[in-house]
Scaffold this active site. Structure first.
Site, PDB file in Angstrom:
ATOM      1  N   GLY A 200     -14.907  -6.068  -7.484  1.00 12.40           N
ATOM      2  CA  GLY A 200     -16.016  -5.477  -6.874  1.00 12.40           C
ATOM      3  C   GLY A 200     -15.792  -5.194  -5.419  1.00 12.40           C
ATOM      4  O   GLY A 200     -14.937  -5.990  -4.528  1.00 12.40           O
TER       5      GLY A 200
ATOM      6  N   VAL B 186      -4.877 -10.286  -6.162  1.00 14.59           N
ATOM      7  CA  VAL B 186      -5.019 -11.540  -7.130  1.00 14.59           C
ATOM      8  C   VAL B 186      -6.366 -11.984  -7.296  1.00 14.59           C
ATOM      9  O   VAL B 186      -7.019 -12.599  -6.310  1.00 14.59           O
ATOM     10  CB  VAL B 186      -4.122 -12.569  -7.432  1.00 14.59           C
ATOM     11  CG1 VAL B 186      -4.564 -13.446  -8.476  1.00 14.59           C
ATOM     12  CG2 VAL B 186      -2.526 -11.900  -7.278  1.00 14.59           C
TER      13      VAL B 186
ATOM     14  N   THR C 265     -13.737   2.085  -2.972  1.00 14.07           N
ATOM     15  CA  THR C 265     -14.928   1.043  -3.087  1.00 14.07           C
ATOM     16  C   THR C 265     -14.493  -0.173  -2.470  1.00 14.07           C
ATOM     17  O   THR C 265     -15.390  -0.651  -1.810  1.00 14.07           O
ATOM     18  CB  THR C 265     -14.488   0.454  -4.632  1.00 14.07           C
ATOM     19  OG1 THR C 265     -14.857   1.524  -5.421  1.00 14.07           O
ATOM     20  CG2 THR C 265     -15.497  -0.601  -5.182  1.00 14.07           C
TER      21      THR C 265
ATOM     22  N   LYS D 162      -0.697  -9.480 -11.747  1.00 16.15           N
ATOM     23  CA  LYS D 162      -1.341 -10.563 -10.981  1.00 16.15           C
ATOM     24  C   LYS D 162      -0.656 -11.847 -11.246  1.00 16.15           C
ATOM     25  O   LYS D 162      -0.199 -12.663 -10.467  1.00 16.15           O
ATOM     26  CB  LYS D 162      -2.961 -10.955 -11.370  1.00 16.15           C
ATOM     27  CG  LYS D 162      -3.585  -9.640 -10.814  1.00 16.15           C
ATOM     28  CD  LYS D 162      -4.954  -9.561 -11.457  1.00 16.15           C
ATOM     29  CE  LYS D 162      -5.834  -8.463 -10.964  1.00 16.15           C
ATOM     30  NZ  LYS D 162      -7.160  -8.356 -11.780  1.00 16.15           N
TER      31      LYS D 162
ATOM     32  N   ILE E 226     -11.767 -14.215  -5.065  1.00 15.83           N
ATOM     33  CA  ILE E 226     -11.518 -15.604  -5.152  1.00 15.83           C
ATOM     34  C   ILE E 226     -10.200 -16.224  -4.336  1.00 15.83           C
ATOM     35  O   ILE E 226      -9.233 -15.421  -4.530  1.00 15.83           O
ATOM     36  CB  ILE E 226     -10.906 -15.976  -6.659  1.00 15.83           C
ATOM     37  CG1 ILE E 226     -12.019 -15.548  -7.767  1.00 15.83           C
ATOM     38  CG2 ILE E 226     -10.930 -17.664  -6.733  1.00 15.83           C
ATOM     39  CD1 ILE E 226     -11.823 -15.793  -9.222  1.00 15.83           C
TER      40      ILE E 226
HETATM   41  N1  LIG Z   1     -11.915  -1.836  -6.957  1.00 14.15           N
HETATM   42  C1  LIG Z   1     -11.890  -3.276  -7.084  1.00 14.15           C
HETATM   43  O1  LIG Z   1     -12.925  -4.046  -7.387  1.00 14.15           O
HETATM   44  C2  LIG Z   1     -10.701  -3.855  -6.798  1.00 14.15           C
HETATM   45  C3  LIG Z   1     -10.501  -5.207  -6.938  1.00 14.15           C
HETATM   46  C4  LIG Z   1      -8.919  -5.900  -6.373  1.00 14.15           C
HETATM   47  C5  LIG Z   1      -8.264  -5.189  -5.883  1.00 14.15           C
HETATM   48  N2  LIG Z   1      -8.240  -3.576  -5.859  1.00 14.15           N
HETATM   49  C6  LIG Z   1      -7.205  -2.916  -5.019  1.00 14.15           C
HETATM   50  O2  LIG Z   1      -7.595  -2.242  -3.993  1.00 14.15           O
HETATM   51  C7  LIG Z   1      -7.294  -0.816  -3.828  1.00 14.15           C
HETATM   52  C8  LIG Z   1      -8.381   0.111  -3.679  1.00 14.15           C
HETATM   53  O3  LIG Z   1      -9.066   0.156  -4.722  1.00 14.15           O
HETATM   54  P1  LIG Z   1     -10.458   0.873  -4.889  1.00 14.15           P
HETATM   55  O4  LIG Z   1     -11.064   0.510  -5.836  1.00 14.15           O
HETATM   56  O5  LIG Z   1     -11.234   0.961  -3.350  1.00 14.15           O
HETATM   57  O6  LIG Z   1     -10.035   2.521  -4.764  1.00 14.15           O
HETATM   58  P2  LIG Z   1     -10.682   4.016  -4.634  1.00 14.15           P
HETATM   59  O7  LIG Z   1     -12.167   3.617  -4.749  1.00 14.15           O
HETATM   60  O8  LIG Z   1     -10.036   4.972  -5.686  1.00 14.15           O
HETATM   61  O9  LIG Z   1     -10.511   4.277  -3.199  1.00 14.15           O
HETATM   62  C9  LIG Z   1      -9.017   4.728  -2.866  1.00 14.15           C
HETATM   63  C10 LIG Z   1      -9.326   5.395  -1.378  1.00 14.15           C
HETATM   64  O10 LIG Z   1      -8.210   5.740  -1.027  1.00 14.15           O
HETATM   65  C11 LIG Z   1      -7.975   7.272  -0.547  1.00 14.15           C
HETATM   66  N3  LIG Z   1      -6.643   7.667  -1.101  1.00 14.15           N
HETATM   67  C12 LIG Z   1      -5.951   7.550  -2.163  1.00 14.15           C
HETATM   68  N4  LIG Z   1      -4.596   8.332  -1.977  1.00 14.15           N
HETATM   69  C13 LIG Z   1      -4.769   8.711  -0.919  1.00 14.15           C
HETATM   70  C14 LIG Z   1      -3.691   9.576  -0.197  1.00 14.15           C
HETATM   71  N5  LIG Z   1      -2.698   9.927  -0.797  1.00 14.15           N
HETATM   72  N6  LIG Z   1      -3.939   9.908   1.133  1.00 14.15           N
HETATM   73  C15 LIG Z   1      -5.121   9.403   1.748  1.00 14.15           C
HETATM   74  N7  LIG Z   1      -6.064   8.714   1.094  1.00 14.15           N
HETATM   75  C16 LIG Z   1      -6.033   8.399  -0.102  1.00 14.15           C
HETATM   76  C17 LIG Z   1      -9.352   7.729  -1.174  1.00 14.15           C
HETATM   77  O11 LIG Z   1      -9.572   8.563  -0.562  1.00 14.15           O
HETATM   78  P3  LIG Z   1     -10.732   9.839  -0.915  1.00 14.15           P
HETATM   79  O12 LIG Z   1     -11.992   8.824  -1.039  1.00 14.15           O
HETATM   80  O13 LIG Z   1     -10.761  10.672   0.200  1.00 14.15           O
HETATM   81  O14 LIG Z   1     -10.298  10.029  -2.335  1.00 14.15           O
HETATM   82  C18 LIG Z   1     -10.240   6.589  -1.373  1.00 14.15           C
HETATM   83  O15 LIG Z   1     -10.737   6.660  -0.145  1.00 14.15           O
HETATM   84  C19 LIG Z   1      -6.350  -0.844  -5.148  1.00 14.15           C
HETATM   85  O16 LIG Z   1      -5.001  -1.168  -4.718  1.00 14.15           O
HETATM   86  C20 LIG Z   1      -6.960  -1.738  -6.195  1.00 14.15           C
HETATM   87  O17 LIG Z   1      -6.170  -2.077  -6.887  1.00 14.15           O
HETATM   88  C21 LIG Z   1      -9.508  -3.065  -6.193  1.00 14.15           C
END
Ligand SMILES: NC(=O)c1ccc[n+]([C@@H]2O[C@H](COP(=O)([O-])OP(=O)(O)OC[C@H]3O[C@@H](n4cnc5c(N)ncnc54)[C@H](OP(=O)(O)O)[C@@H]3O)[C@@H](O)[C@H]2O)c1
Length: 430
Positions: free
Chosen positions: A304, A134, A15, A207, A138
């Site tokens: 998001g 966090v 995402t 956070k 924002i």
């Molecule tokens: N989503 C939000 O709104 C949001 C907001 C604030 C902070 N965050 C933080 O941002 C980070 C990412 O979140 P996300 O929602 O983008 O996660 P996500 O959609 O689950 O994406 C994770 C990505 O990392 C890759 N990945 C995971 N484990 C791996 C491994 N062992 N080796 C290689 N690639 C790996 C996955 O690969 P594949 O695609 O091939 O599976 C995927 O592309 C997290 O720390 C989350 O807490 C997210």
């Protein structure tokens, strides 16, 4: 350093990663004009090389081999958006050891391993930036570290979990039950299939640990944060809170007091005219008070694809600026003090208490006596009839220490006229 483009290695293309890719490729010209060099994504680590990523992408950018990033000397910045601790922590450590600056959105990792990582960053003259960890889009980390740096921060109070704020908003506006709202949040993709991290308050606690560390210049870790989620909040509590001119929010509260740093996450009644009371749905907001600036509030989308990527790319631009000026790793960690964390028993708060009692004379007097014995003084009392034999008493107290409150509740719970203490919720704000 003088280069045409600064090369980036990304860990993850989910995402947030997709949003980062979109912003860097879509706003490339603006970025270049703002920092004096372009940002170029050279490699992206993923698990599944064949998955449809939902963006137009040169497949050659993708790799399943971490060393394609770690051992490439051209890659100067690593953007970590894969999440989790294992193997992410190893990868981030490796990047810093190799002198690469790291930008991360990973609150789980920073809340627990922040100290080691900042030390590693400084030792290797690399930046470690984490604005997105966090409250997503924002700006709050940089404002606390830079724009408000002249202040002594007294308190940081935030709505820092969008899922629970969405749920409480729904319960307030529609009078719906917790279980019903949780199902709806899951259907809309706001809550995970396993929602514990959100509804039990752990996400907000991570956070808050990060925010408190920065606000008070002293390391606060996840285990220091007293944490209570929203699972016991009922439509009845929300309705009574409304009658008393309060609204219920899951707050992260961090205060600096003479007895140490106070850090707690729990459902809280706040006055309906408090600025945080107007923060609804999935929105987040952080209320910061400083001795010079007074009260400030930061509001926006806490998660998001694009909001979170907005913070990640801005951090990457800062890391690039530092590289261009040859000053990476100069001011990473600002935890130069070691302040004690205040024992929860010493924390002072007001309380809302809902008690089921036998509907007979003298009940209220026995409850009031138990409270006064523990120095708890009552500010408001409401009495509601539930059926022929049971009444419900709703109380709001003046400020009292948590320890006294718990002792009083222990006595009240055993009074013969008391059938159940249905809920106890802390109250914030005058
Ligand atoms: N989503 C939000 O709104 C949001 C907001 C604030 C902070 N965050 C933080 O941002 C980070 C990412 O979140 P996300 O929602 O983008 O996660 P996500 O959609 O689950 O994406 C994770 C990505 O990392 C890759 N990945 C995971 N484990 C791996 C491994 N062992 N080796 C290689 N690639 C790996 C996955 O690969 P594949 O695609 O091939 O599976 C995927 O592309 C997290 O720390 C989350 O807490 C997210």
């Amino acid at each position: 350093m003088s280069v045409e483009n600064i090369k980036i290695g990304m860990l993850g293309l989910g995402t947030v990663g997709r949003g980062v890719y979109r912003i860097i490729t879509g706003n490339g010209e603006n970025i270049k004009r703002k920092i004096g060099a372009g940002l170029e994504i050279k490699k992206i680590l993923v698990r599944d090389l064949n998955r449809d990523r939902g963006v137009e992408l040169d497949q050659q950018l993708l790799t399943g081999e971490i060393n394609d990033i770690m051992e490439d000397p051209e890659i100067k910045i690593v953007i970590e958006v894969m999440g989790g601790i294992e193997p992410t922590l190893d990868f981030v450590q490796q990047a810093l050891q190799n002198g690469k600056s790291v930008v991360t959105a990973n609150k789980d990792m920073i809340a627990v391993y922040g100290k080691q990582l900042f030390e590693l960053a400084e030792a290797n003259r690399a930046d470690l930036l984490f604005e997105a960890s966090v409250a997503g889009g924002i700006p709050i980390i940089r404002p606390l570290k830079q724009c408000l740096a002249a202040n002594r921060i007294n308190q940081v109070i935030g709505i820092i979990n969008g899922t629970t704020n969405y749920m409480l908003t729904k319960m307030t506006k529609e009078g719906s039950d917790f279980a019903e709202v949780l199902r709806e949040a899951q259907d809309k993709g706001y809550a995970e299939a396993n929602p514990a991290s959100d509804i039990e308050g752990y996400d907000a606690a991570r956070k808050l640990a990060i925010l408190a560390s920065i606000a008070f210049n002293s390391r606060v870790v996840l285990d220091d944060v007293y944490t209570e989620g929203i699972t016991k909040i009922t439509a009845t509590d929300i309705s009574y809170a409304g009658e008393l001119n309060y609204t219920v929010k899951l707050l992260g509260i961090a205060k600096e007091t003479e007895e140490g740093v106070e850090v707690r996450v729990h459902p809280t009644l706040i006055p309906v005219d408090h600025p945080l009371a107007a923060v609804n749905d999935v929105f987040n907001a952080i209320f910061v008070s400083g001795d010079a600036v007074g009260d400030t509030m930061f509001y926006g989308r806490g998660a998001g694809e694009l909001p979170t990527a907005s913070a990640v790319v801005s951090d990457a631009m800062d890391a690039a600026r530092d590289l261009l000026r040859n000053v990476p790793g100069i001011i990473s960690c600002t935890c130069y003090d070691e302040k004690p964390v205040k024992d929860m028993g010493l924390v002072e708060s007001r309380y809302y208490i809902r008690i089921q009692v036998s509907d007979k004379p003298g009940v209220l007097a026995s409850i009031a006596y138990a409270f006064s014995d523990k120095e708890v003084s009552l500010a408001t009392v409401l009495q509601k009839q539930t059926d022929a034999v049971t009444a419900e008493i709703v109380l709001v107290t003046h400020k009292v220490r948590e320890k006294n409150m718990q002792e009083a509740l222990e006595i009240i719970k055993h009074l013969s006229s008391v059938k159940a203490i249905s809920n106890v919720i802390r109250v914030e704000g005058d």
